[in-house]
Design an enzyme around this catalytic site. Sequence first.
Site, PDB file in Angstrom:
ATOM      1  N   TYR A  40       0.823  -1.213   0.000  1.00  0.00           N
ATOM      2  CA  TYR A  40       0.000   0.000   0.000  1.00  0.00           C
ATOM      3  C   TYR A  40       0.860   1.269   0.000  1.00  0.00           C
ATOM      4  O   TYR A  40       0.464   2.285  -0.549  1.00  0.00           O
ATOM      5  CB  TYR A  40      -0.906   0.033   1.226  1.00  0.00           C
ATOM      6  CG  TYR A  40      -2.269  -0.588   1.025  1.00  0.00           C
ATOM      7  CD1 TYR A  40      -2.413  -1.887   0.573  1.00  0.00           C
ATOM      8  CD2 TYR A  40      -3.423   0.132   1.317  1.00  0.00           C
ATOM      9  CE1 TYR A  40      -3.660  -2.454   0.407  1.00  0.00           C
ATOM     10  CE2 TYR A  40      -4.678  -0.422   1.160  1.00  0.00           C
ATOM     11  CZ  TYR A  40      -4.786  -1.719   0.702  1.00  0.00           C
ATOM     12  OH  TYR A  40      -6.028  -2.260   0.544  1.00  0.00           O
TER      13      TYR A  40
ATOM     14  N   LYS B 136       2.902 -15.246   3.042  1.00  0.00           N
ATOM     15  CA  LYS B 136       3.130 -15.928   1.767  1.00  0.00           C
ATOM     16  C   LYS B 136       4.629 -16.158   1.676  1.00  0.00           C
ATOM     17  O   LYS B 136       5.289 -15.796   0.692  1.00  0.00           O
ATOM     18  CB  LYS B 136       2.579 -15.061   0.607  1.00  0.00           C
ATOM     19  CG  LYS B 136       2.508 -15.761  -0.736  1.00  0.00           C
ATOM     20  CD  LYS B 136       1.431 -16.835  -0.845  1.00  0.00           C
ATOM     21  CE  LYS B 136       1.591 -17.624  -2.131  1.00  0.00           C
ATOM     22  NZ  LYS B 136       0.644 -18.762  -2.241  1.00  0.00           N
TER      23      LYS B 136
ATOM     24  N   ASP C  47      -3.357 -18.085   0.908  1.00  0.00           N
ATOM     25  CA  ASP C  47      -4.356 -18.778   0.077  1.00  0.00           C
ATOM     26  C   ASP C  47      -5.095 -19.828   0.902  1.00  0.00           C
ATOM     27  O   ASP C  47      -6.326 -19.957   0.839  1.00  0.00           O
ATOM     28  CB  ASP C  47      -3.717 -19.382  -1.189  1.00  0.00           C
ATOM     29  CG  ASP C  47      -2.434 -20.149  -0.916  1.00  0.00           C
ATOM     30  OD1 ASP C  47      -1.931 -20.113   0.226  1.00  0.00           O
ATOM     31  OD2 ASP C  47      -1.931 -20.811  -1.848  1.00  0.00           O
TER      32      ASP C  47
ATOM     33  N   ASP D  49      -6.606  -6.666   4.139  1.00  0.00           N
ATOM     34  CA  ASP D  49      -7.707  -6.002   3.433  1.00  0.00           C
ATOM     35  C   ASP D  49      -8.642  -7.056   2.855  1.00  0.00           C
ATOM     36  O   ASP D  49      -9.866  -6.995   3.027  1.00  0.00           O
ATOM     37  CB  ASP D  49      -7.133  -5.124   2.310  1.00  0.00           C
ATOM     38  CG  ASP D  49      -8.220  -4.424   1.509  1.00  0.00           C
ATOM     39  OD1 ASP D  49      -9.165  -3.901   2.137  1.00  0.00           O
ATOM     40  OD2 ASP D  49      -8.131  -4.413   0.273  1.00  0.00           O
TER      41      ASP D  49
ATOM     42  N   ASP E 242     -12.574  -8.549   4.513  1.00  0.00           N
ATOM     43  CA  ASP E 242     -13.844  -8.516   3.781  1.00  0.00           C
ATOM     44  C   ASP E 242     -14.450  -9.917   3.727  1.00  0.00           C
ATOM     45  O   ASP E 242     -15.658 -10.090   3.879  1.00  0.00           O
ATOM     46  CB  ASP E 242     -13.643  -8.001   2.342  1.00  0.00           C
ATOM     47  CG  ASP E 242     -13.973  -6.513   2.209  1.00  0.00           C
ATOM     48  OD1 ASP E 242     -13.790  -5.790   3.215  1.00  0.00           O
ATOM     49  OD2 ASP E 242     -14.390  -6.080   1.123  1.00  0.00           O
TER      50      ASP E 242
HETATM   51  C1  IPM Z   1     -10.456  -0.787   3.840  1.00  0.00           C
HETATM   52  C2  IPM Z   1     -10.679  -0.177   2.480  1.00  0.00           C
HETATM   53  C3  IPM Z   1      -9.481   0.709   2.164  1.00  0.00           C
HETATM   54  C4  IPM Z   1      -8.261  -0.169   2.115  1.00  0.00           C
HETATM   55  C5  IPM Z   1      -9.616   1.549   0.894  1.00  0.00           C
HETATM   56  C6  IPM Z   1     -10.882   2.402   0.915  1.00  0.00           C
HETATM   57  C7  IPM Z   1      -8.410   2.411   0.664  1.00  0.00           C
HETATM   58  O1  IPM Z   1     -10.874  -1.175   1.541  1.00  0.00           O
HETATM   59  O2  IPM Z   1     -10.342  -0.022   4.816  1.00  0.00           O
HETATM   60  O3  IPM Z   1     -10.413  -2.013   3.940  1.00  0.00           O
HETATM   61  O4  IPM Z   1      -7.975  -0.798   1.083  1.00  0.00           O
HETATM   62  O5  IPM Z   1      -7.562  -0.263   3.129  1.00  0.00           O
HETATM   63 MG    MG Z   2     -10.982  -3.148   2.333  1.00  0.00          MG
END
Ligand code: IPM
Ligand code: MG
Length: 356
Positions: free
Chosen positions: A135, A190, A222, A246, A250
């Site tokens: 990042y 990884k 993975d 990240d 999710d």
């Molecule tokens: C998160 C989001 C952010 C990230 C984006 C909006 C930059 O997806 O906080 O998970 O990738 O960290």
């Molecule tokens: Mg995110």
Amino acid sequence: MKIAVLPGDGIGPEITSAAVKVLQALGLKLELESAPVGGAAYEAAGHPLPESTLNLARAADAILFGAVGDWKYDTLDRPLRPEQAILGLRKHLGLFANFRPAICYEQLTAASSLKPELVAGLDILIIRELTGDIYFGQPRGRRQAPDGHFPGAEEAFDTMRYTRPEVERIARVAFEAARQRSRRVTSVDKANVLETFQLWKDVVTEVHKDYPDVELSHMYVDNAAMQLVKAPKAFDVIVTGNMFGDILSDEASMLTGSIGMLPSASLNDKKQGLYEPSHGSAPDIAGKGVANPLATILSAAMMLRFSLGQPEAADRIEAAVRKVLAQGLRTPDIWSEGTTRVGTREMGEAVVRALD
Ligand code: IPM
Ligand code: MG
């Protein structure tokens, strides 16, 4: 106790307003001040993270953040896009430790896309390193490829990198957090392919020597993605880098039924923190009053516990959220047959009423 409130874009203003009302109902001495961020700040001041907003955030003990982003900004130059606001806040405030709990509330077990028995009682914590990795790694950019399969072709590149101290401090955060829970940490890497994550694995293993009471295991990313949907309850604390975190966070959010329920905290070494729902700005439902404010309200609870030294107030909010769920109140994202559909504001007000 100073709190900077940064509502942002999309549903951000609605959900932060609900959380602010809950904070104000606690009877604590809280000083709240708002400022624009993201697309809203770009519209107002020409930049997603104006100097004045950054200064307000710097001076605060904690930041309550809504959400940023809207597809209408996708064509702006990268430095002007709303996402740069959250990345800038993380970087400028040194918010390296991101806590993303994934808890499956009893009443919402059926809302998960996984079989109820796989997720019932799920309570895992993802700790994502937030200021390093690909990042933020330099160099990055676009150029003409100097070598490779297509020399001279247009090429883009980013740099994945971690230093030893960055891994050390996030590993300590994870081991300390595990001590408050089931004392098990899974470090996700990884290392079979990447130098960056071989260093990660080596350092986590070394730091673990200081925490013999905590069980440590290592898993490739993975495989971790697979295990998360195969047997999510086998995890307790997961610690990983910025990009893997990240993605995995999710994925983990979906185990719980709705991303609308998940809070998050991003802390620096002074315990100053930014608190935001794990979900995004949902421009498609913005302004309709249907967004679920519970992730933001639960983020306010994390704020009271981690940055403001008010664990009892945090408990009160979390108990109130359980109570409104038990009462059967549901925003559309978590609604199911036999429950009562409510909007953002009603849900927030119900939480206020449910505070002991
Ligand atoms: C998160 C989001 C952010 C990230 C984006 C909006 C930059 O997806 O906080 O998970 O990738 O960290
Ligand atoms: Mg995110």
